[in-house]
Design a protein around this motif. Structure first.
Motif, PDB file in Angstrom:
ATOM      1  N   ALA A  54       0.835  -1.210   0.000  1.00 42.43           N
ATOM      2  CA  ALA A  54       0.000   0.000   0.000  1.00 42.43           C
ATOM      3  C   ALA A  54       0.863   1.250   0.000  1.00 42.43           C
ATOM      4  O   ALA A  54       0.539   2.247  -0.654  1.00 42.43           O
ATOM      5  CB  ALA A  54      -0.921  -0.006   1.215  1.00 42.43           C
ATOM      6  N   LYS A  55       1.981   1.193   0.726  1.00 41.49           N
ATOM      7  CA  LYS A  55       2.887   2.353   0.817  1.00 41.49           C
ATOM      8  C   LYS A  55       3.647   2.571  -0.487  1.00 41.49           C
ATOM      9  O   LYS A  55       3.800   3.704  -0.957  1.00 41.49           O
ATOM     10  CB  LYS A  55       3.882   2.141   1.957  1.00 41.49           C
ATOM     11  CG  LYS A  55       4.907   3.270   2.138  1.00 41.49           C
ATOM     12  CD  LYS A  55       5.662   3.124   3.440  1.00 41.49           C
ATOM     13  CE  LYS A  55       6.711   2.040   3.355  1.00 41.49           C
ATOM     14  NZ  LYS A  55       7.931   2.487   2.627  1.00 41.49           N
ATOM     15  N   GLU A  56       4.097   1.485  -1.089  1.00 42.80           N
ATOM     16  CA  GLU A  56       4.964   1.594  -2.257  1.00 42.80           C
ATOM     17  C   GLU A  56       4.204   1.650  -3.586  1.00 42.80           C
ATOM     18  O   GLU A  56       4.614   2.345  -4.513  1.00 42.80           O
ATOM     19  CB  GLU A  56       5.937   0.399  -2.300  1.00 42.80           C
ATOM     20  CG  GLU A  56       6.862   0.293  -1.100  1.00 42.80           C
ATOM     21  CD  GLU A  56       7.875   1.431  -1.053  1.00 42.80           C
ATOM     22  OE1 GLU A  56       8.169   2.014  -2.103  1.00 42.80           O
ATOM     23  OE2 GLU A  56       8.369   1.744   0.047  1.00 42.80           O
ATOM     24  N   SER A  57       3.087   0.889  -3.674  1.00 45.87           N
ATOM     25  CA  SER A  57       2.445   0.721  -4.984  1.00 45.87           C
ATOM     26  C   SER A  57       0.966   1.081  -5.037  1.00 45.87           C
ATOM     27  O   SER A  57       0.396   1.180  -6.122  1.00 45.87           O
ATOM     28  CB  SER A  57       2.606  -0.739  -5.451  1.00 45.87           C
ATOM     29  OG  SER A  57       3.954  -1.132  -5.430  1.00 45.87           O
ATOM     30  N   GLY A  58       0.307   1.221  -3.893  1.00 47.10           N
ATOM     31  CA  GLY A  58      -1.094   1.605  -3.907  1.00 47.10           C
ATOM     32  C   GLY A  58      -2.065   0.459  -3.722  1.00 47.10           C
ATOM     33  O   GLY A  58      -1.688  -0.664  -3.371  1.00 47.10           O
ATOM     34  N   MET A  59      -3.336   0.750  -3.970  1.00 51.93           N
ATOM     35  CA  MET A  59      -4.446  -0.148  -3.676  1.00 51.93           C
ATOM     36  C   MET A  59      -4.347  -1.492  -4.392  1.00 51.93           C
ATOM     37  O   MET A  59      -4.525  -2.557  -3.786  1.00 51.93           O
ATOM     38  CB  MET A  59      -5.763   0.536  -4.047  1.00 51.93           C
ATOM     39  CG  MET A  59      -6.989  -0.349  -3.996  1.00 51.93           C
ATOM     40  SD  MET A  59      -7.499  -0.748  -2.320  1.00 51.93           S
ATOM     41  CE  MET A  59      -8.265   0.816  -1.874  1.00 51.93           C
ATOM     42  N   ASN A  60      -4.076  -1.486  -5.688  1.00 57.69           N
ATOM     43  CA  ASN A  60      -4.129  -2.702  -6.479  1.00 57.69           C
ATOM     44  C   ASN A  60      -3.160  -3.757  -5.970  1.00 57.69           C
ATOM     45  O   ASN A  60      -3.510  -4.927  -5.788  1.00 57.69           O
ATOM     46  CB  ASN A  60      -3.842  -2.376  -7.948  1.00 57.69           C
ATOM     47  CG  ASN A  60      -4.149  -3.556  -8.866  1.00 57.69           C
ATOM     48  OD1 ASN A  60      -4.912  -4.435  -8.514  1.00 57.69           O
ATOM     49  ND2 ASN A  60      -3.529  -3.574 -10.034  1.00 57.69           N
ATOM     50  N   LYS A  61      -1.925  -3.352  -5.709  1.00 59.23           N
ATOM     51  CA  LYS A  61      -0.911  -4.289  -5.228  1.00 59.23           C
ATOM     52  C   LYS A  61      -1.238  -4.765  -3.814  1.00 59.23           C
ATOM     53  O   LYS A  61      -1.057  -5.951  -3.496  1.00 59.23           O
ATOM     54  CB  LYS A  61       0.467  -3.614  -5.252  1.00 59.23           C
ATOM     55  CG  LYS A  61       1.622  -4.523  -4.824  1.00 59.23           C
ATOM     56  CD  LYS A  61       1.813  -5.690  -5.771  1.00 59.23           C
ATOM     57  CE  LYS A  61       3.014  -6.530  -5.386  1.00 59.23           C
ATOM     58  NZ  LYS A  61       3.157  -7.723  -6.236  1.00 59.23           N
ATOM     59  N   ALA A  62      -1.718  -3.867  -2.974  1.00 57.22           N
ATOM     60  CA  ALA A  62      -2.078  -4.247  -1.605  1.00 57.22           C
ATOM     61  C   ALA A  62      -3.203  -5.284  -1.606  1.00 57.22           C
ATOM     62  O   ALA A  62      -3.170  -6.263  -0.848  1.00 57.22           O
ATOM     63  CB  ALA A  62      -2.495  -3.013  -0.810  1.00 57.22           C
ATOM     64  N   LEU A  63      -4.206  -5.074  -2.467  1.00 53.88           N
ATOM     65  CA  LEU A  63      -5.295  -6.043  -2.595  1.00 53.88           C
ATOM     66  C   LEU A  63      -4.765  -7.394  -3.053  1.00 53.88           C
ATOM     67  O   LEU A  63      -5.152  -8.449  -2.527  1.00 53.88           O
ATOM     68  CB  LEU A  63      -6.347  -5.527  -3.583  1.00 53.88           C
ATOM     69  CG  LEU A  63      -7.468  -6.513  -3.972  1.00 53.88           C
ATOM     70  CD1 LEU A  63      -8.311  -6.884  -2.756  1.00 53.88           C
ATOM     71  CD2 LEU A  63      -8.348  -5.923  -5.072  1.00 53.88           C
ATOM     72  N   ASP A  64      -3.856  -7.373  -4.018  1.00 53.39           N
ATOM     73  CA  ASP A  64      -3.293  -8.611  -4.560  1.00 53.39           C
ATOM     74  C   ASP A  64      -2.565  -9.409  -3.485  1.00 53.39           C
ATOM     75  O   ASP A  64      -2.739 -10.630  -3.365  1.00 53.39           O
ATOM     76  CB  ASP A  64      -2.335  -8.282  -5.713  1.00 53.39           C
ATOM     77  CG  ASP A  64      -1.708  -9.541  -6.304  1.00 53.39           C
ATOM     78  OD1 ASP A  64      -2.463 -10.419  -6.760  1.00 53.39           O
ATOM     79  OD2 ASP A  64      -0.467  -9.649  -6.302  1.00 53.39           O
ATOM     80  N   VAL A  65      -1.764  -8.720  -2.666  1.00 53.20           N
ATOM     81  CA  VAL A  65      -0.997  -9.412  -1.624  1.00 53.20           C
ATOM     82  C   VAL A  65      -1.931  -9.979  -0.552  1.00 53.20           C
ATOM     83  O   VAL A  65      -1.801 -11.132  -0.136  1.00 53.20           O
ATOM     84  CB  VAL A  65       0.047  -8.464  -0.989  1.00 53.20           C
ATOM     85  CG1 VAL A  65       0.759  -9.162   0.176  1.00 53.20           C
ATOM     86  CG2 VAL A  65       1.063  -8.015  -2.030  1.00 53.20           C
ATOM     87  N   ALA A  66      -2.892  -9.155  -0.100  1.00 54.75           N
ATOM     88  CA  ALA A  66      -3.817  -9.602   0.948  1.00 54.75           C
ATOM     89  C   ALA A  66      -4.661 -10.778   0.471  1.00 54.75           C
ATOM     90  O   ALA A  66      -4.842 -11.777   1.193  1.00 54.75           O
ATOM     91  CB  ALA A  66      -4.716  -8.446   1.378  1.00 54.75           C
ATOM     92  N   PHE A  67      -5.177 -10.687  -0.750  1.00 53.22           N
ATOM     93  CA  PHE A  67      -6.006 -11.769  -1.269  1.00 53.22           C
ATOM     94  C   PHE A  67      -5.178 -13.028  -1.516  1.00 53.22           C
ATOM     95  O   PHE A  67      -5.655 -14.150  -1.264  1.00 53.22           O
ATOM     96  CB  PHE A  67      -6.706 -11.354  -2.562  1.00 53.22           C
ATOM     97  CG  PHE A  67      -7.510 -12.469  -3.181  1.00 53.22           C
ATOM     98  CD1 PHE A  67      -8.691 -12.900  -2.591  1.00 53.22           C
ATOM     99  CD2 PHE A  67      -7.070 -13.116  -4.328  1.00 53.22           C
ATOM    100  CE1 PHE A  67      -9.421 -13.947  -3.141  1.00 53.22           C
ATOM    101  CE2 PHE A  67      -7.791 -14.155  -4.875  1.00 53.22           C
ATOM    102  CZ  PHE A  67      -8.967 -14.568  -4.282  1.00 53.22           C
ATOM    103  N   SER A  68      -3.938 -12.873  -1.971  1.00 49.00           N
ATOM    104  CA  SER A  68      -3.074 -14.038  -2.183  1.00 49.00           C
ATOM    105  C   SER A  68      -2.831 -14.767  -0.870  1.00 49.00           C
ATOM    106  O   SER A  68      -2.798 -16.004  -0.822  1.00 49.00           O
ATOM    107  CB  SER A  68      -1.733 -13.609  -2.799  1.00 49.00           C
ATOM    108  OG  SER A  68      -1.921 -13.109  -4.106  1.00 49.00           O
ATOM    109  N   GLY A  69      -2.670 -13.993   0.219  1.00 44.46           N
ATOM    110  CA  GLY A  69      -2.524 -14.611   1.534  1.00 44.46           C
ATOM    111  C   GLY A  69      -3.753 -15.413   1.911  1.00 44.46           C
ATOM    112  O   GLY A  69      -3.661 -16.533   2.427  1.00 44.46           O
ATOM    113  N   GLY A  70      -4.939 -14.858   1.641  1.00 43.18           N
ATOM    114  CA  GLY A  70      -6.174 -15.586   1.901  1.00 43.18           C
ATOM    115  C   GLY A  70      -6.317 -16.817   1.020  1.00 43.18           C
ATOM    116  O   GLY A  70      -6.830 -17.854   1.465  1.00 43.18           O
ATOM    117  N   ALA A  71      -5.843 -16.707  -0.235  1.00 42.29           N
ATOM    118  CA  ALA A  71      -5.945 -17.829  -1.173  1.00 42.29           C
ATOM    119  C   ALA A  71      -5.130 -19.033  -0.705  1.00 42.29           C
ATOM    120  O   ALA A  71      -5.510 -20.187  -0.947  1.00 42.29           O
ATOM    121  CB  ALA A  71      -5.488 -17.393  -2.563  1.00 42.29           C
ATOM    122  N   VAL A  72      -4.018 -18.781  -0.028  1.00 41.38           N
ATOM    123  CA  VAL A  72      -3.220 -19.896   0.509  1.00 41.38           C
ATOM    124  C   VAL A  72      -4.048 -20.681   1.527  1.00 41.38           C
ATOM    125  O   VAL A  72      -4.074 -21.911   1.515  1.00 41.38           O
ATOM    126  CB  VAL A  72      -1.910 -19.382   1.149  1.00 41.38           C
ATOM    127  CG1 VAL A  72      -1.180 -20.518   1.855  1.00 41.38           C
ATOM    128  CG2 VAL A  72      -1.013 -18.752   0.090  1.00 41.38           C
TER     129      VAL A  72
END
Length: 671
Positions: free
Chosen positions: A110-128
């Protein structure tokens, strides 16, 4: 045709490989500053330490039940039980480990790249977490069915999954709410400091609790629902359609895994867009793919579309219950706004309003479940063919849970986003970062509420399907309500969710009291803590939650196992049927009421914090914090645990059915 069964464990392996791919991808994301690494390490160490101590505690329980099953039933069932318990523990371990890595990386994204990347990381964690749940679940059921070719033996796997799930849900719920209540009442109300303020000694324990309660806990809940629904469908399917009827739910679950993997690629956010839409898109794609394949499988394997209709009814009911849950718990709608309005006149009216919303919210979901049951039963075969009708109900549960990989992924995304916001606050990241994490967290609150509604609906259908399997196993055509033993069973079964809730609520109260005393002590005795010049003793608060959770989770867990065993042995199979029916009715109602009341109280507080009714620090806000504190164990400890209670008691009855047929009704034989 026999070779089709191999697709089930293969799909399970594919899910685990995809989980590994997602975990590896998360590991490559930058963690951020040294302070972010430090805070995230506290959360990860606390979460993994709790999980390790919890599993070590449960080894004794698993070992004892393994021996009981081996001598009381047979060693094949005991082996399946051991595999089920191990796989359930592994699902929690994998999901928790990655979730506690994804939280800090979400904040940094969220700090470095914004909403899209933050969503991707959080959802990927949930996908695991999601893929670990369905991967281990289908791999276990599929492989064990291939080995033993006997659904009755494979029920041991479901018992293992349910046992670990209940202890995980109760233990995680006690942990997270003890920390949450302590952090809120002393930090927010007494000290007047913000949520996730690093000066609050309970803040790390609170963030750890998000993971042990909402990631590992919810994952374990849906893991055992997923497994239980497939096992009951195999059992009833063999009776209704012989071999093909048993294969069908396995292939449907395999389809759901592939569909969920496809769905993950559709979860893509855009800067400034609502991330909820992206998550919904993935869910809808998964469901559509599953429905299309289910249509062709039904026609090919069973030669009729009746099972397909039953599956669609389960999917539709699950979706509607999720939407109803969102209505009763989201700050965008009237029920939550009404509770916020009532907060103007104090804590009492806030609590009355929350209880009323919780009770009201039971009506429509119960009607939807009832309609789903009728559609599934009569689509399957109806009164003309009861076996196929019961199979239809089991398939409705499988249909609702067929895309559990995506459902768990969306749900587990929530606490990761919540933790990311906490880390951003504690590390004093720029305001724009917290805006992004708050937006992700707000969506996470909605997905968590929907997930709880989905878990309750699936619990009701899964328990009913398992109950149908139990009646077949003990050759019980009907339950006679004029029999006193049946009435006794009904009354005791109806009482058990209340007793269970009382025990778990009291456990949270005891643990929260200790937490509050510790936070107050640190505020009073550590010089400079309120000025930010001294570091709080976070570890002491983590230890309090851990010790309380491990101590208090044993009695509720043993209650769920011992109650059906005692009833079946002492009063017989028909009385046990009454017990299961009573627990199912009161348990589903209690679970819906508690989950929705708690969610509504939580979001009423958040609604006020957005600036309504005076905003933070107002009298309405103080009343809403009290209501939220009451609702915390409702929605995160007792309510969700009831789901597992009713399923665990039913699968205990199913696994020990041969024992009850042989020696059930001992007490009655004395007279």
């Amino acid at each position: 045709m026999d070779s089709l069964i191999y697709l089930a464990p293969i799909a399970g392996i594919i899910a685990l490989l995809f989980a590994y791919y997602k975990a590896n991808k998360i590991g490559k994301v930058d963690v951020g500053t040294e302070r972010m690494k430090e805070i995230s390490s506290y959360i990860q160490e606390g979460a993994m330490a709790f999980l390790s101590r919890e599993y070590k505690t449960l080894i004794v329980f698993v070992a004892i039940l393994f021996v009981v099953l081996g001598f009381g039933i047979d060693w094949n069932t005991a082996f399946c039980f051991l595999v089920g318990a191990t796989f359930s523990a592994l699902a929690g371990f994998f999901g928790m480990r990655v979730a506690t890595k994804a939280n800090v990386r979400t904040a940094n994204a969220a700090k470095e790249s914004g909403m899209n990347k933050a969503l991707d990381v959080a959802f990927s964690g949930g996908a695991v977490m999601g893929m670990s749940v369905v991967g281990l679940g289908l791999l276990g059921v599929g492989a064990l069915y291939l080995i033993f070719k006997d659904a009755a033996v494979v029920t041991g796997f479901g018992l293992g999954a349910s046992s670990i799930a209940l202890f995980g849900r109760v233990g995680g719920g006690i942990y997270t709410k003890a920390a949450d209540v302590g952090a809120d009442l002393v930090g927010k109300v007494e000290a007047g400091i913000p949520e996730d303020d690093p000066r609050n000694p309970a803040v790390i324990a609170d963030n750890v609790g998000d993971n042990v309660g909402d990631v590992a806990g919810m994952g374990a809940d849906l893991f055992e629902s997923y497994v239980g629904s497939i096992i009951s469908a195999i059992t009833l399917g063999f009776i209704a359609f012989e071999f093909n009827g048993a294969v069908y739910p396995l292939l449907l679950a395999a389809t759901g895994i592939i569909a969920s993997i496809i769905g993950t690629f559709f979860v893509k956010g855009k800067e400034g867009a609502d991330p909820h839409k992206a998550l919904k898109m993935g869910t809808y794609v998964s469901a559509i793919v599953t429905v299309v394949v289910a249509f062709f499988l039904s026609q090919y394997l069973l030669g009729t579309l009746k099972p397909f209709i039953a599956i669609v009814s389960g999917l539709v009911v699950g979706t509607i219950i999720g939407q109803l849950t969102e209505y009763y718990t989201s700050g965008e709608f009237k029920p939550v706004k009404t509770i916020a309005d009532k907060s103007e006149t104090g804590s009492a009216t806030n609590i009355i309003g929350g209880l009323a919303v919780g009770m009201l919210s039971t009506a429509l979901p119960i009607l939807m479940i009832a309609i789903g049951i009728l559609v599934a039963f009569y689509a399957g075969g109806g009164a003309a063919n009861v076996g196929e009708g019961l199979y239809g109900i089991a398939l409705a549960a499988v249909g609702m849970l067929s895309t559990a990989g995506m459902t768990v992924a969306v749900d587990a995304y929530g606490p990761i986003a919540d933790n990311a916001g906490g880390i951003a606050e504690m590390c004093e990241l720029p305001g724009g970062v917290r805006d992004i994490t708050d937006k992700l967290d707000a969506v996470g609150n909605t997905t968590a509420a929907i997930g709880k509604g989905f878990a309750i609906g699936s619990a009701a259908l899964t328990a009913l399907a398992l109950f149908a399997s139990y009646t077949q196993a003990v050759e019980l055509d009907k339950i006679d309500l004029t029999q006193p033993t049946v009435i006794v069973g009904l009354l005791v079964g109806g009482m058990l969710p209340f007793l269970f809730s009382a025990i778990t609520m009291e456990a949270v109260g005891k643990a929260a009291f200790s937490m509050i005393e510790e936070v107050r002590r640190q505020f009073k005795t550590i010089p400079g803590i309120m000025e930010g010049k001294a570091k709080p003793e976070y570890k002491k608060c983590v230890d309090i939650s851990t010790a309380a959770a491990l101590k208090e989770m044993m009695v509720p867990g043993l209650l769920a196992v011992l109650a059906p065993l005692a009833t079946g042995i002492l009063l017989g199979t028909e009385a046990l049927g009454g017990l299961l029916a009573g627990a199912l009715v009161s348990g589903v109602l209690m679970a819906i009421m508690m989950a929705n009341a708690g969610g509504a109280w939580d979001n009423a507080k958040k609604y006020i914090e957005e600036g309504h009714h005076g905003g933070k620090g107002s009298e309405a806000h103080k009343a809403a914090v009290v209501g939220d504190t009451v609702g915390d164990p409702f929605k995160d400890t007792s309510g969700p645990s009831i789901n597992i209670l009713i399923k665990l008691m039913t699968i205990v009855a199913l696994v020990f059915a041969p024992l009850f047929l042989q020696m059930g009704g001992l007490l009655l034989k004395l007279f």
